[in-house]
Design a protein around this motif. Sequence first.
Motif, PDB file in Angstrom:
ATOM      1  N   ILE A 415       0.843  -1.207   0.000  1.00 40.00           N
ATOM      2  CA  ILE A 415       0.000   0.000   0.000  1.00 40.00           C
ATOM      3  C   ILE A 415       0.874   1.251   0.000  1.00 40.00           C
ATOM      4  O   ILE A 415       0.599   2.225  -0.703  1.00 40.00           O
ATOM      5  N   ASN A 416       1.933   1.236   0.758  1.00 40.20           N
ATOM      6  CA  ASN A 416       2.819   2.397   0.835  1.00 40.20           C
ATOM      7  C   ASN A 416       3.498   2.643  -0.518  1.00 40.20           C
ATOM      8  O   ASN A 416       3.658   3.795  -0.948  1.00 40.20           O
ATOM      9  N   SER A 417       3.871   1.556  -1.206  1.00 37.67           N
ATOM     10  CA  SER A 417       4.526   1.716  -2.522  1.00 37.67           C
ATOM     11  C   SER A 417       3.574   2.347  -3.523  1.00 37.67           C
ATOM     12  O   SER A 417       3.961   3.259  -4.275  1.00 37.67           O
ATOM     13  N   TYR A 418       2.306   1.855  -3.596  1.00 37.70           N
ATOM     14  CA  TYR A 418       1.325   2.439  -4.518  1.00 37.70           C
ATOM     15  C   TYR A 418       1.046   3.901  -4.160  1.00 37.70           C
ATOM     16  O   TYR A 418       0.853   4.745  -5.057  1.00 37.70           O
ATOM     17  N   ALA A 419       1.021   4.200  -2.851  1.00 39.88           N
ATOM     18  CA  ALA A 419       0.740   5.583  -2.448  1.00 39.88           C
ATOM     19  C   ALA A 419       1.862   6.508  -2.884  1.00 39.88           C
ATOM     20  O   ALA A 419       1.614   7.620  -3.365  1.00 39.88           O
ATOM     21  N   HIS A 424       0.468   9.998  -3.324  1.00 44.52           N
ATOM     22  CA  HIS A 424      -0.495  10.179  -2.214  1.00 44.52           C
ATOM     23  C   HIS A 424       0.305  10.095  -0.908  1.00 44.52           C
ATOM     24  O   HIS A 424       0.354   9.057  -0.241  1.00 44.52           O
ATOM     25  N   MET A 425       0.923  11.208  -0.538  1.00 41.35           N
ATOM     26  CA  MET A 425       1.829  11.191   0.612  1.00 41.35           C
ATOM     27  C   MET A 425       1.084  11.058   1.941  1.00 41.35           C
ATOM     28  O   MET A 425       1.623  10.510   2.912  1.00 41.35           O
ATOM     29  N   ASP A 426      -0.149  11.545   1.984  1.00 41.65           N
ATOM     30  CA  ASP A 426      -0.928  11.367   3.223  1.00 41.65           C
ATOM     31  C   ASP A 426      -1.184   9.892   3.474  1.00 41.65           C
ATOM     32  O   ASP A 426      -1.063   9.409   4.623  1.00 41.65           O
ATOM     33  N   ILE A 427      -1.514   9.152   2.373  1.00 40.09           N
ATOM     34  CA  ILE A 427      -1.747   7.723   2.549  1.00 40.09           C
ATOM     35  C   ILE A 427      -0.447   7.035   2.931  1.00 40.09           C
ATOM     36  O   ILE A 427      -0.421   6.127   3.775  1.00 40.09           O
ATOM     37  N   SER A 428       0.667   7.476   2.371  1.00 35.12           N
ATOM     38  CA  SER A 428       1.954   6.876   2.703  1.00 35.12           C
ATOM     39  C   SER A 428       2.299   7.109   4.175  1.00 35.12           C
ATOM     40  O   SER A 428       2.761   6.212   4.879  1.00 35.12           O
ATOM     41  N   GLN A 465      -4.818   9.209  14.146  1.00 38.03           N
ATOM     42  CA  GLN A 465      -5.981   9.941  14.627  1.00 38.03           C
ATOM     43  C   GLN A 465      -6.069  11.317  13.968  1.00 38.03           C
ATOM     44  O   GLN A 465      -7.171  11.821  13.726  1.00 38.03           O
ATOM     45  N   SER A 466      -4.922  11.961  13.677  1.00 42.03           N
ATOM     46  CA  SER A 466      -4.948  13.256  13.003  1.00 42.03           C
ATOM     47  C   SER A 466      -5.524  13.129  11.605  1.00 42.03           C
ATOM     48  O   SER A 466      -6.197  14.048  11.098  1.00 42.03           O
ATOM     49  N   ALA A 467      -5.236  11.997  10.945  1.00 41.41           N
ATOM     50  CA  ALA A 467      -5.821  11.769   9.624  1.00 41.41           C
ATOM     51  C   ALA A 467      -7.323  11.588   9.709  1.00 41.41           C
ATOM     52  O   ALA A 467      -8.068  11.943   8.789  1.00 41.41           O
ATOM     53  N   ARG A 468      -7.778  11.068  10.820  1.00 40.90           N
ATOM     54  CA  ARG A 468      -9.217  10.829  11.002  1.00 40.90           C
ATOM     55  C   ARG A 468      -9.939  12.104  11.417  1.00 40.90           C
ATOM     56  O   ARG A 468     -11.025  12.391  10.918  1.00 40.90           O
TER      57      ARG A 468
END
Length: 618
Positions: A415-419, A424-428, A465-468
């Motif tokens: 998932i981190n590689s695709y991000a 998509h640095m937030d997802i990473s 939690q900050s992402a949420r």
Amino acid sequence: MRLQRLSFGRLTINQRLFVLIILFIGLPFLLLGGYWYQSSTEAIEDFAVDTNRRIIEQTRLSLDTYISNLENTTYPFIHNPQIGQFLSPAPLSDYSYFKLNVKIEEDLFAPMMYGRSDIIGISLLGDNKRQINDFSITNEIVDMNAIRKRNFSYQSKRDQLRDFQILGMSEVANRPAITVARKLYDNSTFDYRGMLIVDLSLQQIGAICSNDSLGGFNVWIMGTNGRVVYHPDTPLIGTGVEESLLSRLQAQESSYFRHQESSAPEKIVLHELSALTGWTIVADLPLENLIGDLLMQRNISLAAAALLILIALVLVGGFSLSLTRPLSMLQKLMARVEQGDFVLPMNMHKFRNAEMSSVFQSFYEMTDKLKRLIKEVHTSQLKERELMIKQKESALRSMQSHINPHFLYNSLEIINSYAIKDNHMDISRITRALAHMFRYNISNADSVVPLREEMSHVSAYLELQSARFRKLAIDMDVEDIDLDRVRAIRLTLQPIVENVFVHGYRGKKPRYLGIRAYRTPDYTAIRIMDEGVGMTSETRHRIRTMLEMSVPLSDSSAQPEPDEYTSGIGLLNVHERLQLTFGTEYGLYLLDSEPDQGTTFEIRLPNHTMEEATVCTD
């Protein structure tokens, strides 16, 4: 009455015997001796006062007679025509004034001073500035200028004086004198025109006081201004009377009282006020001269009584000691047992009394049984606590084993590689944080870790939690603490932070979370603060009680809410792990919580560094 019996019953046998001897032997003797001493002293004092009061009265009468005679001696000056001519405002020639001076000195001054050694000098002065001074009887040199100035000062106060009055103390030819004055008036107009001033030595007054005294005490005179007019001790003449003595002398016209000045012996003071002169005649009677022998007899009697009482106490004490000594030893041994000391000497207490030896033997057998029982209970508690720790560690390992680490790592890495590929640095960032959390949960088998690892784990959790919650403000201040050196327990900080989101903001969007770290002389503290719903006073009390007593909320009498129970179990789990590892002075503490204002928890860790812990372990 009952309280007195209870307090007396608590005394030992020795103390009871001592109390009885003092109450029925010593106290009656002291009371009778004190009564005898007091009554004898009062009788002697009354006799001495009555005897010497007559002396004081006779002294006052003699002084009044002396002053009255002096007053009568000055009467011829009032109606003498030469005095009238001297006081007249009509001018006189120098020769006439000289003849008048000679006439007055020969016809008036000389007869008055003839045969009287107490008169030092006589002064006559009028309002017309005329003044005659005769101090020829004095062998010393007299400063006549000072005499004239003094006389004019007296004349300026003439309206304040009576017809015949004692002016007070003065100094003539370097010796103390008493000055008296007679106001003179014009025979035709009866207006006051001058004064007759007579200076008297203290010789006659001293003779009066010494003739009327019996010896062994002093008779002296105090003036109206509180100064000594006459005293056998010449340096005291003209000095002020001590304040405490002065107030008592001025309180009554005639009386007596006891008085003591600083370290001087105590004395009885008798005093008598003269209405004619305003003087107070005082007599000092040393108390030692009156009751000195009585005091010696009193002291001998008290010493003998004290010696008899001491002998009685020694005899009774020796007899009762043989009875109370075993009981006192047994009491001390029981006190040691109460404090948990079961290591007692077995062969040091041997008595001739068989009953007492049997009591000690029974006591030793009882303490042996108590020691065995306490040891068994302590061993049982240790085993129970060890079993509880193993159960919790087992439950933790069971939770961790539910996650397949390789599968999770590989999945999160993909998932981190695709991000990263799709930018998509937030997802990473979220993926890395989640991977860090999983890796921390299943790695590092040691329970004690550096505080930095716990803070990194919490940072990863807060990243998720900050992402949420986009509006969540995170305030973390741990810069003053050396995170690599302070010890912590793995997975103790994250459950408290998670508790903020689950319970602290129950039904609300999280908006603030603060983490503060600081160090005190006794411990390192980490505070977790929120601005959530807070707690009611009942909930706050239950959680504090749970943490203090290490009792889950389900054991309390009040039935908690389901989410409150879950929170209590998690908090108690963290608290117990900290205390079991570091000691009871550390753990989790609820500092503050108010409804709608938020909650503050604090985790307290030891100040021992990781290196210090390793050295102590080695």
